[in-house]
Structures are given as C-alpha cells and as structure tokens.
Design a protein around this motif. Sequence first.
Motif, PDB file in Angstrom:
ATOM      1  N   UNK A 149      -1.555   0.165  -4.673  1.00 19.44           N
ATOM      2  CA  UNK A 149      -0.749  -0.941  -5.151  1.00 19.44           C
ATOM      3  C   UNK A 149      -1.414  -2.273  -4.861  1.00 19.44           C
ATOM      4  N   UNK A 150      -0.945  -3.287  -5.539  1.00 18.75           N
ATOM      5  CA  UNK A 150      -1.377  -4.667  -5.289  1.00 18.75           C
ATOM      6  C   UNK A 150      -0.188  -5.432  -4.730  1.00 18.75           C
ATOM      7  N   UNK A 151      -0.467  -6.400  -3.893  1.00 18.71           N
ATOM      8  CA  UNK A 151       0.614  -7.158  -3.248  1.00 18.71           C
ATOM      9  C   UNK A 151       1.477  -7.879  -4.280  1.00 18.71           C
ATOM     10  N   UNK A 164      -0.791 -19.605   4.110  1.00 21.76           N
ATOM     11  CA  UNK A 164      -0.006 -18.439   3.682  1.00 21.76           C
ATOM     12  C   UNK A 164      -0.962 -17.269   3.487  1.00 21.76           C
ATOM     13  N   UNK A 165      -0.669 -16.156   4.159  1.00 22.66           N
ATOM     14  CA  UNK A 165      -1.542 -14.983   4.119  1.00 22.66           C
ATOM     15  C   UNK A 165      -0.738 -13.723   3.825  1.00 22.66           C
ATOM     16  N   UNK A 166      -1.423 -12.722   3.294  1.00 26.56           N
ATOM     17  CA  UNK A 166      -0.823 -11.404   3.139  1.00 26.56           C
ATOM     18  C   UNK A 166      -0.834 -10.680   4.484  1.00 26.56           C
ATOM     19  N   UNK A 167       0.129  -9.768   4.677  1.00 29.02           N
ATOM     20  CA  UNK A 167       0.159  -8.967   5.900  1.00 29.02           C
ATOM     21  C   UNK A 167      -1.160  -8.219   6.077  1.00 29.02           C
ATOM     22  N   UNK A 168      -1.740  -7.756   4.982  1.00 28.35           N
ATOM     23  CA  UNK A 168      -3.023  -7.049   5.036  1.00 28.35           C
ATOM     24  C   UNK A 168      -4.113  -7.922   5.644  1.00 28.35           C
ATOM     25  N   UNK A 271       6.003  -8.715   1.243  1.00 31.86           N
ATOM     26  CA  UNK A 271       7.044  -8.704   0.215  1.00 31.86           C
ATOM     27  C   UNK A 271       6.908  -7.540  -0.762  1.00 31.86           C
ATOM     28  N   UNK A 272       6.252  -6.487  -0.324  1.00 31.88           N
ATOM     29  CA  UNK A 272       6.171  -5.302  -1.162  1.00 31.88           C
ATOM     30  C   UNK A 272       4.935  -5.277  -2.041  1.00 31.88           C
ATOM     31  N   UNK A 273       4.893  -4.279  -2.908  1.00 27.96           N
ATOM     32  CA  UNK A 273       3.713  -4.067  -3.757  1.00 27.96           C
ATOM     33  C   UNK A 273       4.130  -3.712  -5.167  1.00 27.96           C
ATOM     34  N   UNK A 274       3.182  -3.834  -6.060  1.00 28.13           N
ATOM     35  CA  UNK A 274       3.355  -3.396  -7.440  1.00 28.13           C
ATOM     36  C   UNK A 274       2.213  -2.458  -7.785  1.00 28.13           C
ATOM     37  N   UNK A 294       0.615   8.467  -6.119  1.00 31.83           N
ATOM     38  CA  UNK A 294       0.772   7.459  -5.091  1.00 31.83           C
ATOM     39  C   UNK A 294       1.271   6.127  -5.606  1.00 31.83           C
ATOM     40  N   UNK A 295       0.862   5.065  -4.923  1.00 28.09           N
ATOM     41  CA  UNK A 295       1.389   3.734  -5.213  1.00 28.09           C
ATOM     42  C   UNK A 295       0.987   3.198  -6.573  1.00 28.09           C
TER      43      UNK A 295
END
Length: 316
Positions: A149-151, A164-168, A271-274, A294-295
């Motif tokens: 998935x992508x963020x 602002x950063x992604x959790x990854x 905030x999840x993934x797509x 999978x995702x």
Amino acid sequence: FPRKVLEGRLEDITPCILCGTCQTNIQSVDEHLRCRVNPATCREAESAIKKTEKPKRVIVIGGGPAGMKTAIIAAQRGHRVTLFEKDKKLGGQLLLASVPPYKDLLEELRRYFSTQAEKAGVYIILGREATLADIELIAPDTVVLATGGAAFIPKITGIGRDNVFLAEEVLTGKAKVGERVIVIGGELVGCETAEFLVDAGKTLTITRRGPSIAATLPPNVREPLVGRLAYKGVIMLTSVCYEEITAEGLVITTCEGRRQTIPADTIVLATGAKPNNELLGVLEGKVPEIYQVGDCLKPRSLMEALDEGFNTGLTV
C-alpha cells in the motif's frame, strides 16, 4: 513441531509472535481456531501442498508477507518462481512493524519467511523494482502483484509543511523528530509509533477523528497497548476535527466544539494506506494470469496478507 526439532530443522518451525489470535478465536463459537501467521492451522486437510502437474513461470512482485508467502507455496508446488523486491531486504511492512517496542518477534518471522523462500528455490531479486521490460523478458505464465500500500494523506491545510512526516519515516530514522510530537491517527500504527517515540523521551499526543483509540484491535492487544500509552503519559484525543497545521502545531476542533492549537514541533501521519496497484493497469492484457494479494488489493492486517498469499500459492 516435535518432528522438526528431532530432525534439527528449527528454521522450519513457524515462529509464534504472541499476538493472541488463537486465544481470541478459541473463545468464539462462530470461528474455528486460527493462527495469524500460519493459514493452514486447523485447515490441514484442505491446505495440503500438492505438486503441480503443469509447472508455470511465476513472477511475484513485492517481498512483503503476502508476496513471500505466495512465492514459497508456489515454489513448493513445483512452479518456477521469481520474486522482485525493490528494497535490499525482504520483509515489506514486517521491517517497519518490528521496530516499535515489544514487536521484535516480527523480525524473527521475517527471517523465517526469507529462509523458507530460499529453501523452496525462489529466485530472489533484491534492490530492483520490476518493470514491464523485466516481465516481458521472463515471459511468465502468471504474475502476482504484492506491491503493498501507499500512505493515505488526509486533506488538512498545512500538511505539506517540512515538519510533517509519515510514521514510516519516523520508524526508519529518516525523519528528524522534535521534542513535542503529535501523531495523527489512533489505530495500531499510530499507537505503536507513539510508544516508540515516548520511549525515546518525546512528549506525545495522539489525535483521531473516531470516538476511541485503537478501536479495531482485539481486546487482548488493545488494552495493554492503550494502558501502556496512558501510563507513559501520552495524551489521547478522540472525536477531533482537523483544521490546520501551523508553525505552532496542530489546530483542531474538539468534540465539545472548542477550537484549540496543540503545540508541536513535529507532526506524524499514521492515517492508513491505499492500494498501490498501478502495475495492474500496465500488465492487464500482457500476461495470461494476474493475481493481487495483500495491501495492494486492500490494506488490511498481516493475517489477511498471509491467507491470500497462501491461497494464491495453492491456486496458481
């Protein structure tokens, strides 16, 4: 298990990750006992790995849990499997998921799948993103997309600011995190990232739009996780509306309708993934058979990823 121990094949024993899925299921009258990391548990008869009579050339794109499981089962059945992974290490989301506190068993699980893929004879290509040219050169009978998935980035004014950063990015050490941190998103990734940061000495606030923190987690996982966060001083705000990210922090409207700014040096998005399924459109009509696992099909948990990988490996 005992047979593998007697034969000295400890690397073939599926490691337990202490997730409690089996305990949760065994208490339910509606479900059979399940294992999060072993899809064949209590399904041994219908899950037998039988050799194929028509070996195929199979390409698996993505070396996360779903991709590794697909490749292992397909290779064990006698297919000629090539696995592409764009990173220099197999694992996908397992690499990130093993970083937060108390999650080191996931690294053991990653090593197990990596070892099983090698033992099954999967041809593994690391550090290379599969292209249409690669696929056409191999001329596979089947392509399995396990591209993850992508963020998902929510639409909040100021979300493009450089703090602002992604959790990854936080878990991999790519982000420079300040002392006061807000994590936007209160499910598993957000909570575990918050615990990772509070253990590093940061001051943490978790915010989410929904009415409760970690609402989708089973009680045996949620209660100790949320309890630890509270004990460690993490502030958890629910039912908020996001207004703006500013130089001072995050502007929200509380569930009581009060507008306020939460001071922060760093904002972390969990905030999840797509689905990351761009290759599907490129490959349709160019290969005889395509599967998604999978995702990249739909972002969900480790159990669904492994279930789909296992079943697809039996199907191809």
